[in-house]
Design a protein around this motif. Sequence first.
Motif, PDB file in Angstrom:
ATOM      1  N   UNK A  52       0.833  -1.201   0.000  1.00  0.00           N
ATOM      2  CA  UNK A  52       0.000   0.000   0.000  1.00  0.00           C
ATOM      3  C   UNK A  52       0.873   1.259   0.000  1.00  0.00           C
ATOM      4  N   UNK A  53       1.921   1.262   0.813  1.00  0.00           N
ATOM      5  CA  UNK A  53       2.847   2.394   0.862  1.00  0.00           C
ATOM      6  C   UNK A  53       3.523   2.576  -0.487  1.00  0.00           C
ATOM      7  N   UNK A  54       3.984   1.473  -1.056  1.00  0.00           N
ATOM      8  CA  UNK A  54       4.652   1.507  -2.354  1.00  0.00           C
ATOM      9  C   UNK A  54       3.730   2.093  -3.423  1.00  0.00           C
ATOM     10  N   UNK A  87       1.119   4.030  -2.954  1.00  0.00           N
ATOM     11  CA  UNK A  87       0.855   5.433  -2.639  1.00  0.00           C
ATOM     12  C   UNK A  87       1.999   6.328  -3.105  1.00  0.00           C
ATOM     13  N   UNK A  88       3.224   5.890  -2.855  1.00  0.00           N
ATOM     14  CA  UNK A  88       4.396   6.674  -3.272  1.00  0.00           C
ATOM     15  C   UNK A  88       4.438   6.797  -4.790  1.00  0.00           C
ATOM     16  N   UNK A  89       4.232   5.693  -5.499  1.00  0.00           N
ATOM     17  CA  UNK A  89       4.237   5.734  -6.964  1.00  0.00           C
ATOM     18  C   UNK A  89       3.125   6.638  -7.487  1.00  0.00           C
ATOM     19  N   UNK A  90       1.933   6.507  -6.943  1.00  0.00           N
ATOM     20  CA  UNK A  90       0.823   7.344  -7.383  1.00  0.00           C
ATOM     21  C   UNK A  90       1.114   8.821  -7.113  1.00  0.00           C
ATOM     22  N   UNK A  91       1.711   9.130  -5.979  1.00  0.00           N
ATOM     23  CA  UNK A  91       2.073  10.518  -5.655  1.00  0.00           C
ATOM     24  C   UNK A  91       3.073  11.073  -6.667  1.00  0.00           C
ATOM     25  N   UNK A  92       4.063  10.269  -7.019  1.00  0.00           N
ATOM     26  CA  UNK A  92       5.061  10.699  -8.008  1.00  0.00           C
ATOM     27  C   UNK A  92       4.398  10.949  -9.354  1.00  0.00           C
ATOM     28  N   UNK A  93       3.499  10.073  -9.755  1.00  0.00           N
ATOM     29  CA  UNK A  93       2.822  10.235 -11.044  1.00  0.00           C
ATOM     30  C   UNK A  93       1.907  11.460 -11.043  1.00  0.00           C
ATOM     31  N   UNK A 130      15.624  -3.893 -10.877  1.00  0.00           N
ATOM     32  CA  UNK A 130      17.071  -4.022 -10.738  1.00  0.00           C
ATOM     33  C   UNK A 130      17.547  -3.858  -9.292  1.00  0.00           C
ATOM     34  N   UNK A 131      16.862  -3.013  -8.503  1.00  0.00           N
ATOM     35  CA  UNK A 131      17.313  -2.709  -7.149  1.00  0.00           C
ATOM     36  C   UNK A 131      16.204  -2.992  -6.145  1.00  0.00           C
ATOM     37  N   UNK A 132      15.379  -1.971  -5.865  1.00  0.00           N
ATOM     38  CA  UNK A 132      14.233  -2.136  -4.971  1.00  0.00           C
ATOM     39  C   UNK A 132      13.249  -1.001  -5.236  1.00  0.00           C
ATOM     40  N   UNK A 133      12.109  -1.042  -4.564  1.00  0.00           N
ATOM     41  CA  UNK A 133      11.078  -0.055  -4.868  1.00  0.00           C
ATOM     42  C   UNK A 133      11.487   1.349  -4.443  1.00  0.00           C
ATOM     43  N   UNK A 134      12.330   1.480  -3.399  1.00  0.00           N
ATOM     44  CA  UNK A 134      12.760   2.797  -2.966  1.00  0.00           C
ATOM     45  C   UNK A 134      13.636   3.470  -4.028  1.00  0.00           C
ATOM     46  N   UNK A 135      14.547   2.713  -4.615  1.00  0.00           N
ATOM     47  CA  UNK A 135      15.377   3.255  -5.703  1.00  0.00           C
ATOM     48  C   UNK A 135      14.489   3.595  -6.901  1.00  0.00           C
ATOM     49  N   UNK A 136      13.513   2.752  -7.168  1.00  0.00           N
ATOM     50  CA  UNK A 136      12.566   3.035  -8.249  1.00  0.00           C
ATOM     51  C   UNK A 136      11.807   4.329  -8.005  1.00  0.00           C
ATOM     52  N   UNK A 137      11.369   4.523  -6.770  1.00  0.00           N
ATOM     53  CA  UNK A 137      10.628   5.741  -6.430  1.00  0.00           C
ATOM     54  C   UNK A 137      11.520   6.970  -6.536  1.00  0.00           C
ATOM     55  N   UNK A 138      12.717   6.874  -6.015  1.00  0.00           N
ATOM     56  CA  UNK A 138      13.635   8.011  -6.048  1.00  0.00           C
ATOM     57  C   UNK A 138      14.010   8.387  -7.483  1.00  0.00           C
ATOM     58  N   UNK A 139      14.362   7.402  -8.285  1.00  0.00           N
ATOM     59  CA  UNK A 139      14.759   7.693  -9.669  1.00  0.00           C
ATOM     60  C   UNK A 139      13.590   8.231 -10.491  1.00  0.00           C
ATOM     61  N   UNK A 140      12.406   7.653 -10.307  1.00  0.00           N
ATOM     62  CA  UNK A 140      11.258   8.145 -11.074  1.00  0.00           C
ATOM     63  C   UNK A 140      10.838   9.537 -10.603  1.00  0.00           C
TER      64      UNK A 140
END
Length: 173
Positions: free
Chosen positions: A5-7, A9-15, A107-117
Amino acid sequence: MHSKRTEKFVLLSILVIALFFRLYQLDSIPPGIYSDEAVNGNNALEVLDTGKPQVFYPDNNGREGLLINLTALSFKIFGVNIWSFKLIPVLAGMLGILALYLLAKEMFNWQIGALSSFFMAVSFWHVNFSRIHFRAILAPMLFTFMLYFLCVSRSMARLSAFHQFLYLTEERR
């Protein structure tokens, strides 16, 4: 510790942040359209008139047809206006951000995905090219999805080989 759910939410916020940067006053910033954009729009209108999309458009020193043909489809669905003209680059930019998230997560984890995106979502060059009608915005999206699917297929191939190894070494009854 995180939850799905956190993951999400973070992705949706970035988008949502990315969408805001790409849509805010899209009809007036940047002001007008560049001559290259105008040629793309004219070619898209020609596709609407003739019903014949092309792979290559020789006007303006030549360009591949993907962006122009998608713009013609946008014109057909939403009518000919500045919003439908710039819709395809905005969508390509948004999909590029999603692709980078998926690739970095794989390639890494969801936190790196969130930060890079997130960095891509607020990056000047990416926001700029998502707001103008240049075919260059398609390259990061297509290339990043290609890398993502390559990584996923390699992971699946490894998994399959591992399962085959287990099957071959399994004791027969």
